[in-house]
Structures are given as structure tokens and as C-alpha cells.
Design an enzyme around this catalytic site. Structure first.
Site, mmCIF file in Angstrom:
data_model
loop_
_atom_site.group_PDB
_atom_site.id
_atom_site.type_symbol
_atom_site.label_atom_id
_atom_site.label_comp_id
_atom_site.label_asym_id
_atom_site.label_seq_id
_atom_site.Cartn_x
_atom_site.Cartn_y
_atom_site.Cartn_z
ATOM 1 N N TYR A 130 41.616 36.229 34.415
ATOM 2 C CA TYR A 130 41.633 36.978 35.674
ATOM 3 C C TYR A 130 42.848 36.551 36.491
ATOM 4 C CZ TYR A 130 39.308 39.188 39.793
ATOM 5 O OH TYR A 130 38.972 39.981 40.865
ATOM 6 N N CYS A 131 43.685 37.518 36.872
ATOM 7 C CA CYS A 131 44.842 37.284 37.750
ATOM 8 C C CYS A 131 45.797 36.268 37.116
ATOM 9 C CB CYS A 131 44.364 36.850 39.139
ATOM 10 S SG CYS A 131 45.659 36.844 40.405
ATOM 11 N N ILE A 132 46.149 35.186 37.816
ATOM 12 C CA ILE A 132 47.099 34.211 37.271
ATOM 13 C C ILE A 132 46.556 33.557 36.010
ATOM 14 C CG2 ILE A 132 46.229 32.337 38.729
ATOM 15 C CD1 ILE A 132 49.030 31.213 38.855
ATOM 16 N N GLY A 141 44.979 35.183 33.792
ATOM 17 C CA GLY A 141 45.326 36.150 32.756
ATOM 18 C C GLY A 141 46.773 35.994 32.322
#
Length: 562
Positions: free
Chosen positions: A300-302, A304
Site C-alpha cells: 500500500y502506497c510507499i 507498494g
């Protein structure tokens, strides 16, 4: 004053733009003045003409005894929802003049001849910040809501507002950071983050939580979720009704989630390599616990972004332990820095580098402020007005509680991420060095699914799409959810609130081509993703009991406040 005196000095570079920015703006204005003086004069004449006409019309109406202002064709703005903004002569005058001023400033910034696209974006962004900051709603004398409440409460609302201000300054070490939610309304593990599980591994950097199965059988291939370490993982488990963690478990998956350590100064030298190494350690541990050779990974987000680096590294090493990958609102191509353009230039990044050099960490308060000013009216000025001028108690809102429960970032990791990935875009270009290997985005070749969000201002969906398009996977699925960075992900099927798009267009064209050929689906993307994941998770086996481990979820690290 005593509370404000607690504020520690910070590097000037994180407080505002550098001298080069002011020089660029000044040079552009002087150039315009020298080459097109009539244009500058026209701007001034237009502004003062509009202002004087507004004043004259108001004066004439008052002279005729017309105390009800005429209807005004002004932009709709919820900041001006009080009826007095239209019915009261003073507030009506202030409101209209504010929009005249704002329009003049925007036009003046737009007319500057600045060839550099980044510098133009920055000038326009800071202009918008000044316009928002100077809104009459942000000042007591020109805010009818605050004045009405002060009169109605005989000044008690202002006293309570001052109490709220002192509380926020004390809680944030001398910084004025407005509380978005009641800090005492929630306790992680009691009324949020309550899905049953066990901490099955703990290191200096993370705790690994295995969630208790809720189905008679589970898919053989386990799922590991890597949340961002910029915030706490329990955004995925706020309450049972909207918990993605609980939903995944209820679909028959063995789920592991990483809870990251909230670093202090002793983590100053922790870098991106350490986080990638943690990913590999987590996978090793899950393989040991389940006896499976494969895992399905979610970032998720960073987290990812870091998952993509890890996958590229595994490809280089010939390691195929990850069966499939899912990316939530993930950026891997930073060619277009979007709304973060202002913050990703050398003056600001130099300031961050100086800050972490002095203190070892990038403080959570600085990160919170940075993200808040991307939506200043919603996350800075609006809450400040309600708390400090109206004297309201912050709401008991779980999402805003989580938003205010930020984490520090290790100094080395923050600089490596900003310099190497965001500024240089090395993962897409020359390659990014991870644990002794140079990896590129084209090294990601396994089956993947990416979820982006339509109004995401942190990871814009077109930029997310562009990164996925450059990966070499032949099995790629892209889903575009309605709403933003959080609400588009935490969107349970039961609510039927936000829909989503899928497309058969592939990745050979541009993101707009993908969308033009897309199909809209009502409701959440969770069910579709669950089916996608199930196809890559093997057959059914007996559920895996996590046992007692190191204690129950949510563990210890999640309770550490910055």
C-alpha cells in the site's frame, strides 16, 4: 507562550521555499514589466477598477437605504455557507472583495512568463496557498459563524478555542498542529483495530501479525500485506464493518500484516535496503510458518513502491517465491510529481536532509503538515476555525484519529526515497541500487493487480497506471476506484458507496485510452480482487491457527506515538 516555547528549531529549508524560488518569481515579474508594461498596467487597472466599482455599488446601495445586498454571481464555496455572507452588507462586501482579490492574484501569477514548468507550478501553488490563508473565514472579525457563537455563548467559545489551541501546541512540542479528532475517543485494540490475531514475529523494525482464520478451510498460498510506514497499519482495520483485514480473512485467506516500528533517533541510519531486507525476512518467516513455497504480496502506497523494488530484486536473484503482487495506490514512476512538485525540489529536500542530519529522523509532525497543506482548507484552515474560533471539541472520528497518529521516518530512508526515487526517478531510468543489485521497473514480471483511486492527490491514478504500464508482467490487471487515497481503498462491498472501473484496453497506449475503453461497475472492487487473488492462491487446506506467539494483535509497535 510557555507551550510555544517548547518548539525546537527546525531547518529553514522545511519552513518555506528557497531564495531561488523568490528570484525566479521576481525575475519573471520584472521581465514582464520591462517587456510588456501595458500588461502589468492592465492587471492593475482591472483590479482597482473592479474594487472601486464594488465599493461604489455598495456605497450607493447603503445611501439609498438598501441594506440587503444585490445577488452576486460568485463561486460556490462551502466556507461561505452562513446566510449572513449574502444577506448582511458588511459580510457580503468582504466576501465579494475576497473573490476579487483572489481572481487578481491568480491572473497575475498566470501571466508571469516562466518557462520552467516546475517553477510555474510552484508559483501557482504558493499563490493558491496565500489565497486560502487570507480567506475572511480564517479571521475572527470577518467570520460570522465565530462572531455569532461568541455572542451566543458570552465569549465562552473563544475561551474554549484558546484552551484547544494550548492543548494542540502542548501535544505537538510547541508546533501549532490542529487536532482533527478526539485523541481519547479511540484505543487501538479496543474499539478500532480489533480483528483477532497473533504477533508471530518481532524484530527491531517490525512485528508480523497472523490473523486468526474464520473459515472452515483456507487457500493454500498465504497473503502478506505491507502497509506504509508513514502511517499506522490499522487504517486497514478501523472497525469490523469496514475492515479490509477482516474481509480478507473472511474470504478464506491466511493473512499476515506487517506492523512497522515507529522509529526514534536510534534509527537514523535505517535505509531503503533495511526495509527491503525486512520484506524478505517476512516472506522467509511466513514460508517457515506455513510450509508453503509461495506467497501473495500486497503493498500500500510507499510500501507498494518498496514491494516493486523487492520484486525486481527477487527477479534478479532468480527467486520466484512471490506468486502474485497487488499494489494499492502505488507510485513507481515519478516523472510527474503532481501536487508534490512544490515539496520535491532541491530547496525543500535540502531542508529535509539538513533536518534529518541534525535529528536523525523526519518527524511525524513535519510529514503531517506537508500532507495537510495539499488540502489546506479541509485539513488546516477549516479544522483550525472550528477548534480555535468556534471552540468545538474535535470529533470522535476513527479515520481522522488515524490521520493524526503519524509516524516518524528514519533519516537515511527518507533522503534515499526523496533523492533516488522521487527526484531522480532512478527505478524507471538508470536503475535503483537495492542490496547490491541495480534494479529497474522492467524487472517486475510476475502476475500483478493494481488499485488506483480516481481523486487520489497523493498517488494520482494516471501516474500509478504509467508505472504499471512499464512493468514487464504479461498478466496485469488495473482497477480504478472512485474516491481518494483512503476512501477508495477502504470501501467495503456492504456500503455500496463508490464504484470502480476496469478495462480491456491493455497498457499499449495512454491512461486516457485505458479509461475511454473502461467499464464502470457499481460498488466496491473488493469482490473482484478477491476472485482474482483466489485464482492465484492454490487449493483449500485446513486453517492455520497462529497460536500465542508474542502476544495478541495489534501488538506493541502500533501503540508507539511519535
Amino acid at each position: 507562550m510557555a507551550a510555544l516555547s517548547l518548539r525546537r528549531p527546525v531547518n529553514p529549508g522545511v519552513e518555506g521555499p528557497g531564495a531561488d524560488f523568490y528570484a525566479t518569481a521576481t525575475t519573471a515579474w520584472l521581465k514582464l514589466l520591462a517587456e510588456q508594461p501595458a500588461r502589468i498596467l492592465g492587471q492593475q487597472v482591472s483590479y482597482w477598477g473592479e474594487t472601486l466599482r464594488h465599493f461604489a455599488e455598495t456605497q450607493q446601495a447603503m445611501a439609498r437605504g438598501q441594506f440587503t445586498p444585490p445577488p452576486q454571481d460568485l463561486p460556490k464555496d462551502r466556507r461561505f455557507s452562513n446566510p449572513l455572507w449574502e444577506s448582511h452588507p458588511f459580510f457580503s462586501f468582504v466576501r465579494r472583495q475576497y473573490f476579487i482579490n483572489a481572481d487578481a492574484m491568480e491572473k497575475a501569477a498566470y501571466d508571469l512568463e516562466i518557462d520552467d514548468v516546475i517553477e510555474r507550478r510552484r508559483v501557482e501553488w504558493f499563490t493558491r496557498q496565500i489565497i486560502d490563508m487570507m480567506a475572511p473565514t480564517n479571521f475572527l472579525a470577518t467570520n460570522p459563524d465565530a462572531l455569532e457563537k461568541a455572542v451566543a455563548t458570552e465569549g465562552e467559545s473563544l475561551v474554549q478555542g484558546l484552551e484547544n489551541l494550548v492543548r494542540d501546541v502542548e501535544q505537538n512540542g510547541g508546533e501549532i498542529v490542529v487536532s482533527l479528532a478526539d485523541r481519547n475517543a479511540f484505543t487501538v485494540g479496543e474499539n478500532i483495530g480489533t480483528t483477532e490475531g497473533t504477533v508471530v514475529a518481532r524484530t527491531h523494525l517490525y512485528e508480523l501479525i497472523q490473523y486468526k482464520p474464520s473459515t472452515p478451510q483456507v487457500h493454500a498460498v498465504p497473503v502478506v500485506m505491507f502497509p506504509p510506514w508513514i502511517n499506522k497499519y490499522y487504517i486497514l482495520d478501523l472497525k469490523p464493518q469496514n475492515s479490509l483485514i477482516k474481509w480478507i480473512v473472511d474470504q478464506g485467506f491466511t493473512l499476515y500484516v506487517v506492523a512497522w516500528k515507529n522509529p526514534d533517533v536510534s534509527y537514523a541510519d535505517t535505509g531503503m535496503d533495511d526495509y527491503v531486507l525486512a520484506y524478505l525476512e517476512v516472506m522467509d518467516r511466513i514460508q517457515d510458518l506455513t510450509g508453503e513455497q509461495k506467497v501473495n504480496a500486497v503493498g500500500y502506497c510507499i510500501a507498494g513502491t518498496t514491494l516493486a523494488l523487492t520484486l525486481a530484486l527477487l527477479k534478479k536473484r532468480g527467486d520466484d517465491r512471490v506468486n502474485s503482487a497487488t499494489f494499492f495506490t502505488t507510485l513507481t514512476d515519478f516523472a510527474d510529481q503532481g501536487e508534490f512538485t512544490t515539496y520535491l525540489q532541491d530547496d525543500f529536500v535540502d531542508g529535509i536532509e539538513g533536518e534529518v542530519k541534525d535529528n536523525g529522523i523526519l518527524p511525524a509532525s513535519l510529514m503531517t503538515r506537508t500532507f495537510s497543506f495539499l488540502r489546506a482548507n479541509d485539513l488546516v484552515w477549516g479544522p483550525a476555525v472550528r477548534s480555535y474560533m468556534l471552540g468545538e471539541t474535535p470529533p470522535a472520528f476513527d479515520l481522522l484519529f488515524w490521520n493524526g497518529d503519524g509516524t516518524n521516518l528514519p533519516g537515511r530512508m527518507a533522503v534515499e526515497y526523496l533523492r533516488g526515487l522521487c527526484q531522480k526517478n532512478a527505478f524507471v531510468g538508470e536503475g535503483y541500487d537495492v542490496l547490491g543489485e541495480r534494479v529497474r521497473i522492467s524487472d517486475v514480471t510476475l502476475p500483478l493487480c493494481a488499485i488506483a483511486c480516481e481523486t487520489d492527490h497523493i498517488a494520482p491514478w494516471r501516474d500509478s497506471w504509467r508505472g504499471i504500464a512499464q512493468m514487464a508482467s504479461t498478466d496485469r490487471t488495473f482497477v480504478l476506484s472512485e474516491s481518494g487515497h483512503i476512501a477508495g481503498i477502504i470501501n467495503p462491498p456492504s456500503k455500496k458507496k463508490y464504484g470502480h472501473y476496469t478495462s480491456d484496453a491493455g497498457f499499449g497506449g495512454e491512461s486516457e485510452d485505458w479509461l475511454k475503453q473502461g467499464q464502470y461497475h457499481e460498488g466496491s472492487w473488493w469482490n473482484g480482487w478477491g476472485e482474482w487473488l483466489a485464482k492465484r492462491s492454490g487449493g483449500l487446506v485446513e486453517p492455520r491457527d497462529p497460536g500465542e506467539g508474542f502476544g495478541p494483535a495489534p501488538g506493541e509497535f502500533v501503540h508507539e506515538r511519535a
